[in-house]
Design an enzyme around this catalytic site. Structure first.
Site, PDB file in Angstrom:
ATOM      1  N   CYS A  65     -56.561  15.686  61.169  1.00 25.44           N
ATOM      2  CA  CYS A  65     -57.399  15.370  60.019  1.00 25.44           C
ATOM      3  C   CYS A  65     -58.818  15.024  60.469  1.00 25.44           C
ATOM      4  O   CYS A  65     -58.997  14.324  61.470  1.00 25.44           O
ATOM      5  CB  CYS A  65     -56.796  14.204  59.243  1.00 25.44           C
ATOM      6  SG  CYS A  65     -57.725  13.801  57.744  1.00 25.44           S
ATOM      7  N   CYS A  69     -59.777   7.331  58.886  1.00 25.63           N
ATOM      8  CA  CYS A  69     -59.049   6.174  58.363  1.00 25.63           C
ATOM      9  C   CYS A  69     -58.335   5.446  59.505  1.00 25.63           C
ATOM     10  O   CYS A  69     -57.484   6.018  60.189  1.00 25.63           O
ATOM     11  CB  CYS A  69     -58.039   6.620  57.319  1.00 25.63           C
ATOM     12  SG  CYS A  69     -58.768   7.615  55.993  1.00 25.63           S
ATOM     13  N   CYS A  72     -54.398   5.409  60.080  1.00 29.50           N
ATOM     14  CA  CYS A  72     -53.631   6.645  59.990  1.00 29.50           C
ATOM     15  C   CYS A  72     -53.382   7.296  61.345  1.00 29.50           C
ATOM     16  O   CYS A  72     -54.301   7.498  62.141  1.00 29.50           O
ATOM     17  CB  CYS A  72     -54.352   7.634  59.076  1.00 29.50           C
ATOM     18  SG  CYS A  72     -53.395   9.131  58.761  1.00 29.50           S
ATOM     19  N   CYS A 109     -42.487  14.521  46.978  1.00 31.43           N
ATOM     20  CA  CYS A 109     -43.911  14.271  47.190  1.00 31.43           C
ATOM     21  C   CYS A 109     -44.422  15.204  48.277  1.00 31.43           C
ATOM     22  O   CYS A 109     -43.974  15.138  49.420  1.00 31.43           O
ATOM     23  CB  CYS A 109     -44.138  12.822  47.586  1.00 31.43           C
ATOM     24  SG  CYS A 109     -43.460  11.652  46.405  1.00 31.43           S
ATOM     25  N   CYS A 142     -44.820  15.574  42.981  1.00 34.08           N
ATOM     26  CA  CYS A 142     -46.105  14.890  43.110  1.00 34.08           C
ATOM     27  C   CYS A 142     -46.856  15.506  44.275  1.00 34.08           C
ATOM     28  O   CYS A 142     -46.279  15.747  45.334  1.00 34.08           O
ATOM     29  CB  CYS A 142     -45.880  13.400  43.373  1.00 34.08           C
ATOM     30  SG  CYS A 142     -47.410  12.461  43.626  1.00 34.08           S
ATOM     31  N   CYS A 202     -50.599   8.216  40.610  1.00 36.00           N
ATOM     32  CA  CYS A 202     -49.930   7.340  41.554  1.00 36.00           C
ATOM     33  C   CYS A 202     -50.994   6.827  42.513  1.00 36.00           C
ATOM     34  O   CYS A 202     -51.673   7.614  43.169  1.00 36.00           O
ATOM     35  CB  CYS A 202     -48.850   8.116  42.305  1.00 36.00           C
ATOM     36  SG  CYS A 202     -48.121   7.200  43.674  1.00 36.00           S
ATOM     37  N   ARG A 272     -43.385   1.034  43.993  1.00 34.33           N
ATOM     38  CA  ARG A 272     -42.586   1.703  45.020  1.00 34.33           C
ATOM     39  C   ARG A 272     -42.748   1.021  46.368  1.00 34.33           C
ATOM     40  O   ARG A 272     -43.872   0.790  46.837  1.00 34.33           O
ATOM     41  CB  ARG A 272     -42.994   3.175  45.145  1.00 34.33           C
ATOM     42  CG  ARG A 272     -42.128   3.923  46.160  1.00 34.33           C
ATOM     43  CD  ARG A 272     -42.464   5.402  46.241  1.00 34.33           C
ATOM     44  NE  ARG A 272     -42.510   5.960  44.909  1.00 34.33           N
ATOM     45  CZ  ARG A 272     -43.631   6.397  44.344  1.00 34.33           C
ATOM     46  NH1 ARG A 272     -44.759   6.346  45.002  1.00 34.33           N
ATOM     47  NH2 ARG A 272     -43.611   6.892  43.138  1.00 34.33           N
TER      48      ARG A 272
END
Length: 407
Positions: A65, A69, A72, A109, A142, A202, A272
């Site tokens: 990526c 972040c 992550c 998901c 999702c 979400c 969740r």
């Protein structure tokens, strides 16, 4: 305790607590912990009974990526030894999804690392959504693909997506200390785009990144204002090779207080329990079921979860039941207002019982897609919990491998 009686009354009326009340929940002592869980449990049962919704993650594209972040394992510069692969083909993703559905998952998901999807990426995810829905009757899908541009949410909705996940992760004030390659406002805008397109929103948080109690309350109050149908709560998994690898700040008791606070602030949404539950709650996971009404089944994006059968046994042993595909998750008033069960898509029809909406979570979606799981506020000092890197297991099975998934 007057505080808890007040919070229960407000939760049953869907009334927002004060910031002071939310902060007071986080400040309760371990001696009062079971009272806090019991009080929040009354609110949970009012809106969701004893049902637990199961969700299943499929990591469509792992690692590499360009976003930074800090939490992550898939971030730019990460040295975590995770699986790295490019896009799964639609039939591969559908096969992975089928394993989760067979294990009892009501929602799949679909997550992809990256800043956000190109139009070609949206096309390929749309094909994947169609393949999953063709082969799994009644399943909810999702998408969690990162920052969206104009028209992309509508295209995903047209392809059959029911929901879109994009987490706020932490408070607006501290967001810049966690990520520099996009902004808090970017995340809010993506959630609003999903809502405007008719997707069930979400959006949740990551606890354990060095934030204060005030930061935790800020982000949960921001989520209440944004009004997603589903709020995943992630607890930081401190992966070796990431900037937050040394952030071991959580205790099981602290995690339960955070979940209780989220339930009081967001009484009638799907809360969740997402990434990091096995690492930080450990043997107290069953107590969390009295606070949340949704969990992920099996593994996460880049980390392994406990065995899928162990999840099912835990739910049954704690006196809860797996929510069926023919049962509405969100309460009727939310479904009627346009939650996942309220729009015209492929969600389960509204029933007399409460209902849901969901999204991804290995936890957090990082810049683009979801990242791995983060966790809660810094406790620090002599009372700080011991680091448990032995509990962090990199995923080596399921999507992107030749090994059977954990579901």
């Amino acid at each position: 305790m007057d505080l808890l009686n007040t919070l229960v009354d407000k939760g049953l009326r869907r009334e927002l607590p004060t910031r002071e009340e939310a902060l007071a929940v986080l400040a309760t002592s371990d001696d009062d912990l079971l009272d806090v869980v019991a009080a929040a449990g009354k609110v949970r049962r009012q809106w969701f009974g004893r049902r637990v919704k199961l969700n299943y993650l499929v990591n469509l594209k792992s690692g590499l990526c360009p976003e930074d972040c800090s939490y992550c394992s898939q971030r730019l510069g990460s040295k975590a030894g995770i699986l790295k692969y490019t896009w799964l083909k639609p039939d591969e993703a559908s096969k992975a999804a089928a394993a989760g559905v067979a294990g009892g998952a009501k929602r799949v998901c679909l997550v992809a690392s990256g800043r956000g999807p190109t139009d070609r990426d949206v096309d390929r995810v749309s094909e994947t959504i169609e393949a999953i829905k063709d082969q799994n009757d009644g399943v909810e899908v999702c998408a969690c693909l990162g920052l969206l541009t104009d028209g992309q949410a509508e295209r995903l909705r047209s392809a059959g997506a029911d929901a879109y996940n994009h987490n706020l992760n932490t408070s607006e004030e501290t967001y810049g200390a966690i990520t520099t390659t996009h902004t808090y406002a970017d995340r809010v805008e993506t959630v609003r785009q999903a809502q405007a397109a008719g997707l069930s929103a979400c959006s949740g948080l990551i606890a354990g990144m060095g934030e204060s109690d005030a930061d935790l309350v800020d982000v949960v109050f921001s989520l209440r204002e944004l009004d997603p149908d589903s709020v995943p709560v992630n607890f930081l998994i401190p992966f070796e090779g990431t900037p937050l690898a040394k952030e071991w700040n959580l205790t099981p008791q602290r995690c339960l207080r955070i979940l209780a606070m989220v339930r009081f602030v967001c009484p009638d949404v799907e809360v969740r329990l997402a990434g990091g539950r096995e690492v930080h709650l450990r043997s107290l996971q069953p107590l969390a079921l009295h606070l949340v009404n949704s969990i992920f089944l099996g593994d996460y994006l880049t980390s392994e979860g406990q065995a899928g059968q162990a999840d099912l046994d835990m739910i049954a042993d704690a006196g809860f039941e797996v929510e069926g595909a023919d049962t509405s998750t969100l309460p009727a008033h939310r479904a009627a207002a346009g939650g996942c069960d309220g729009h015209d898509g492929g969600c389960a029809p509204c029933g007399d019982t409460p209902a849901e909406a969901a999204g991804c979570g290995d936890a957090p979606p990082h810049a683009a897609g979801c990242g791995d799981a983060p966790a809660e506020a810094v406790i620090g000092g002599a009372d700080a919990p011991a680091a448990r890197p032995d509990l962090v297991a990199v995923r080596r099975r399921g999507a992107g491998t030749d090994l059977a998934p954990n579901a």
